[in-house]
Every structure is written in structure tokens, then in C-alpha cells.
Scaffold this motif. Structure first.
Motif, PDB file in Angstrom:
ATOM      1  N   ARG A   7       0.822  -1.210   0.000  1.00 47.97           N
ATOM      2  CA  ARG A   7       0.000   0.000   0.000  1.00 47.97           C
ATOM      3  C   ARG A   7       0.857   1.261   0.000  1.00 47.97           C
ATOM      4  NH1 ARG A   7      -3.281  -2.650  -1.641  1.00 47.97           N
ATOM      5  NH2 ARG A   7      -2.998  -0.980  -3.082  1.00 47.97           N
TER       6      ARG A   7
ATOM      7  N   PRO B  72       2.590   4.391  -2.414  1.00 54.08           N
ATOM      8  CA  PRO B  72       2.174   5.070  -3.652  1.00 54.08           C
ATOM      9  C   PRO B  72       3.176   4.858  -4.782  1.00 54.08           C
ATOM     10  CG  PRO B  72       2.998   6.671  -2.065  1.00 54.08           C
ATOM     11  CD  PRO B  72       3.116   5.327  -1.406  1.00 54.08           C
ATOM     12  N   GLY B  73       3.432   3.652  -5.121  1.00 52.46           N
ATOM     13  CA  GLY B  73       4.272   3.258  -6.245  1.00 52.46           C
ATOM     14  C   GLY B  73       5.640   2.793  -5.793  1.00 52.46           C
TER      15      GLY B  73
ATOM     16  N   THR C 199       3.190  -0.049  -7.498  1.00 56.11           N
ATOM     17  CA  THR C 199       1.909  -0.551  -7.013  1.00 56.11           C
ATOM     18  C   THR C 199       1.709  -1.994  -7.479  1.00 56.11           C
ATOM     19  OG1 THR C 199       0.771   0.249  -8.991  1.00 56.11           O
ATOM     20  CG2 THR C 199       0.908   1.780  -7.131  1.00 56.11           C
TER      21      THR C 199
ATOM     22  N   SER D  73       2.019  10.297 -10.797  1.00 53.28           N
ATOM     23  CA  SER D  73       1.195   9.471  -9.902  1.00 53.28           C
ATOM     24  C   SER D  73      -0.301   9.637 -10.148  1.00 53.28           C
ATOM     25  CB  SER D  73       1.516   9.792  -8.435  1.00 53.28           C
ATOM     26  OG  SER D  73       1.119  11.098  -8.121  1.00 53.28           O
TER      27      SER D  73
ATOM     28  N   LYS E 107       2.710   3.530 -11.331  1.00 49.19           N
ATOM     29  CA  LYS E 107       1.809   4.064 -10.303  1.00 49.19           C
ATOM     30  C   LYS E 107       0.365   3.683 -10.623  1.00 49.19           C
ATOM     31  CE  LYS E 107       5.214   6.748  -8.331  1.00 49.19           C
ATOM     32  NZ  LYS E 107       5.703   8.068  -7.998  1.00 49.19           N
ATOM     33  N   GLU E 108      -0.261   4.451 -11.506  1.00 44.12           N
ATOM     34  CA  GLU E 108      -1.673   4.155 -11.811  1.00 44.12           C
ATOM     35  C   GLU E 108      -1.843   3.156 -12.947  1.00 44.12           C
ATOM     36  OE1 GLU E 108      -4.153   4.958 -10.148  1.00 44.12           O
ATOM     37  OE2 GLU E 108      -3.421   6.597  -8.911  1.00 44.12           O
TER      38      GLU E 108
ATOM     39  N   GLY F 122      -1.252   4.165   0.018  1.00 39.78           N
ATOM     40  CA  GLY F 122      -1.501   4.274  -1.420  1.00 39.78           C
ATOM     41  C   GLY F 122      -2.728   3.467  -1.814  1.00 39.78           C
ATOM     42  N   HIS F 123      -3.577   4.071  -2.642  1.00 34.17           N
ATOM     43  CA  HIS F 123      -4.673   3.318  -3.258  1.00 34.17           C
ATOM     44  C   HIS F 123      -4.672   3.656  -4.733  1.00 34.17           C
ATOM     45  CE1 HIS F 123      -6.573   7.069  -1.783  1.00 34.17           C
ATOM     46  NE2 HIS F 123      -6.145   6.686  -0.596  1.00 34.17           N
ATOM     47  N   MET F 124      -3.586   3.227  -5.351  1.00 31.07           N
ATOM     48  CA  MET F 124      -3.319   3.556  -6.757  1.00 31.07           C
ATOM     49  C   MET F 124      -3.413   2.327  -7.616  1.00 31.07           C
ATOM     50  SD  MET F 124       0.129   5.856  -6.764  1.00 31.07           S
ATOM     51  CE  MET F 124       0.081   7.454  -5.971  1.00 31.07           C
TER      52      MET F 124
ATOM     53  N   VAL G  56      -6.307  -1.848  -7.267  1.00 25.49           N
ATOM     54  CA  VAL G  56      -6.638  -1.909  -5.843  1.00 25.49           C
ATOM     55  C   VAL G  56      -8.158  -1.952  -5.688  1.00 25.49           C
ATOM     56  CG1 VAL G  56      -6.361   0.613  -5.740  1.00 25.49           C
ATOM     57  CG2 VAL G  56      -6.419  -0.687  -3.612  1.00 25.49           C
TER      58      VAL G  56
END
Ligand SMILES: *Cc1c(COP(=O)(O)O)cnc(C)c1O
Length: 369
Positions: free
Chosen positions: A6, A8-9, A11, A166, A189-190, A335-337, A340
Motif C-alpha cells: 500500500r 504510492p508506487g 503498485t 502518480s 503508479k496508476e 496508497g490506493h493507486m 486496488v
């Protein structure tokens, strides 16, 4: 059970995308690679919401920031570097190192860039050749209102260079509709891919600036990159496996649909923020600025982010991030990227609850996590 990652990258990556990484190598100057590069280009244009050219690099996200700077600017050019956290500072520093005359415009960490303040700065100290903007400041969990910033920046004639490392593929960013000249992003990331690929969307005005920009560049040179991409190649050996993976992840994103992806992130962010608040953790930024892809909160008095991180990792196999620079002993970030879902966050929050109790925190009554 796999680690609940969790941060932020990088991910988590879906199994189908990971499986693509195991394919045998192919000729990077052959027709199959050209076809994959074509698919990835189309897929990324969809995600960037653009008809502009998209240039690929084997690089991390920071490479794309350097690419935007060295391809559009000359030493001595005046640049406004808007910063709301550590990545904004990095962007400005890259421009400075290559000889741009950078005027910093720093906002308090935890808040976003106020468009009115930016407008006043542009009026008082402009004109600038370019303005550097971070879309989602990962270090603080804050998302800038890029559309409102474009409304005040674009009329001045400045190029708008945007760090969307991000946010691209998680938060709405309308490259063409908002008139963004350069938008940079990375694979990890995303976009539900492993790290290692970077991309920049380049507008007509940015290409125009490129023609007369004299900052030194070799590896990052757009003219060279595009000459090769037009015939289905990259100038230098590309990370072929990552292209296999990216093609798959972009397919998954098209299936889900951009609006659905944005909405999923909004819901997960609201859930995470509420969960942290119920545990008695004060949010780091006000709701107006809070990111939908990473959530930051202060730790309770007397409990350090590092302690929480360690208990979560050692005991629960949950990995979260802590603050950067002066926030290292103040905040945690979840992170919730990308890839998830709610269950991942429910588990993360439940483990966070246990870890906090173990460290002596009195969780308020009624906390549901
Ligand atoms: C992660 C990140 C970067 C840097 O990306 P790297 O791949 O680590 O070079 C830059 N900007 C933002 C906003 C990021 O989140």
C-alpha cells in the motif's frame, strides 16, 4: 498470501500483466515490436485523453520531467516552478540544473496551489516561458486543480509542463481539453505495470518550442525519439518485457473505462480517509485538496510513522509509506493507486488498527476498521 503493498508506487500488478513479463524476447526492430508499440501508443493516448504525440522512454517518472525541461527550454529561460511538496521541488531543481532561471512558488505542504495566487504571481513577475506543475503531489497526498491552473496559466502564453507521474490513469487529466503542453507519467503508479517505462505527451506548441530549445540533450531528444517511433522503434534498446506488460494493462484499463477508474479511486479514497479518521488519525490535508490516490494522516502523539510501518510489515505483511523530508516523523501515507479494491484497504485498515493498539494508541470507540 501476497504482501499487501500500500505504498504510492510501485503498485501491485495484476497477474495477467505480470504473466506478460515472462514472454520470450523478440526483435526490437521487427514488425511484432512495431505492432506492440502502436497498441501502447493508442492505449496511452486514450489514457492521456489526447491526440498529441506520446514519446516513450525506458526511464522512471523523473526521467520524463527532465525530458520535458531539456526539450522545450534554453538556458536562461524564465520558468515558474510551482511546488506543493517534494516532487514539485524536484521538477524545479531539474530546470535549475539545466540553466533555467527558475522563480519558485511554494505552497505549504498539505495544501494545493491556489489558482488566484498563481495568477497574481504571473501578473507580478511574468512573463515566463514555462510553468511547472505537479498534478498529484504524492509526498503529501494532495491533488492540484490542474484545470483551474491551466485557466490562469495558458492565457499568459507560457508552456504548461505537468508532472502526472502518480495521477495519469487514476485521476482525470484532460490533456487536450485543458491545453496541457507536456504531461509526463511512469508505468509503476496508476498504470498497473512494473516500474521502468516513462511517457510524455507533447503538444504542437511544445514541439514548436522544441525547435529552438538549446538545453543539452541526447538520450531524451524528442526529434530523435519520434523519428524512430514513427517507424515502430525506439532509438535505443527498449524494455521489451515492459511493453508486453503495458499493452495488457492498457487493455484492462480500456475495459474498465476511464470514468469508472476515476470513480473507483474516489470511493476508495473516501473509504480510506474515513477509516483513518475513525482510528483517531488526523488527516494531513483538508478535504478540498485530498488526493484520491494516496491518503496521508498524522500519527498519534508519541507514536512514530516508522514504528507503525515496522509493526505492519513485520507482523501483518502490510506495507505503507511514511512522510518525506520534514514529514518523515509526522505522517503515514496509504496508497490506493492502480490495481486496488476495497478489500485490500479494509485489510490494511484492520491491520493498522491492531498495530496502533499494540503501540499504545487508544482507538476511539465505534471505529469500524
Ligand atoms: C513517483 C513520482 C515521481 C518520480 O517517479 P520515479 O519513477 O520515482 O522517478 C515524480 N513525480 C511524482 C508526482 C511521483 O509520484
Amino acid at each position: 498470501m501476497p504482501l499487501n503493498l500500500r505504498i504510492p508506487g510501485p503498485t501491485p500488478v495484476p497477474d495477467e500483466v505480470l504473466a506478460e513479463m515472462g514472454r520470450p524476447m523478440i526483435n526490437h526492430r521487427g514488425p511484432e515490436f512495431a505492432s506492440i508499440l502502436g497498441d501502447c501508443t493508442e492505449g496511452l493516448k486514450f489514457v492521456f485523453q489526447t491526440k498529441n504525440d506520446v514519446i516513450f522512454y525506458p526511464s522512471s517518472g523523473s526521467g520524463t520531467l527532465e525530458s520535458m525541461v531539456v526539450n522545450t527550454l534554453s538556458p536562461g529561460d524564465r520558468v515558474l516552478g510551482i511546488s506543493i511538496g517534494s516532487f514539485g521541488k524536484r521538477f524545479a531543481e531539474i530546470a535549475r540544473r539545466f540553466g533555467a532561471d527558475v522563480t519558485p512558488l511554494d505552497f505549504e505542504w498539505g495544501l494545493g496551489a491556489e489558482p488566484d495566487v498563481v495568477r497574481d504571481k504571473l501578473r507580478a513577475e511574468g512573463p515566463f516561458k514555462a510553468v511547472l506543475v505537479t498534478h498529484n503531489e504524492t509526498s503529501t497526498g494532495v491533488t492540484n486543480d490542474v484545470r483551474a491552473l491551466a485557466d490562469v496559466i495558458k492565457p499568459t502564453g507560457a508552456l504548461m509542463l505537468v508532472d502526472a507521474v502518480s495521477s495519469l490513469g487514476g485521476i482525470d487529466i484532460q490533456t487536450d481539453n485543458w491545453g496541457l503542453d507536456c504531461v509526463g507519467a511512469g508505468s509503476q503508479k496508476e498504470l498497473m505495470c512494473p516500474p521502468g517505462l516513462g511517457f510524455v505527451a507533447v503538444s504542437k506548441d511544445a514541439w514548436e518550442a522544441h525547435k529552438s530549445a538549446t538545453m543539452p540533450r541526447f538520450y531524451w531528444d524528442w526529434t530523435n525519439c519520434m523519428a524512430y517511433q514513427k517507424r515502430g522503434e525506439n532509438p535505443y534498446t527498449p524494455p521489451v518485457s515492459l511493453y508486453f506488460a503495458l499493452r495488457k494493462s492498457l487493455q484492462l484499463m480500456e475495459q474498465e473505462g476511464l470514468q469508472n477508474i476515476f470513480r473507483r479511486h474516489e470511493e476508495l479514497a473516501a473509504y480510506t480517509r474515513q477509516g483513518m479518521a475513525e482510528l483517531g488519525l488526523k488527516p494531513f490535508s483538508p478535504p478540498r485538496w485530498a488526493s484520491t490516490v494516496v491518503s496521508a494522516a498524522y500519527t498519534p502523539e508519541g507514536i512514530s510513522p516508522k514504528q507503525i510501518q515496522k509493526v505492519l510489515e513485520d507482523k501483518y505483511e502490510v506495507t505503507i509509506a511514511i512522510g518525506q523530508e520534514h514529514l518523515v516523523d509526522k505522517i503515514i501515507r496509504i496508497g490506493h493507486m492502480g490495481y486496488v479494491k476495497k478489500e485490500d484497504l479494509a485489510e490494511c485498515l484492520a491491520c493498522l488498527r491492531e498495530a496502533l493498539i499494540e503501540l499504545g494508541h487508544k482507538v476511539p470507540a465505534g471505529a469500524t476498521a
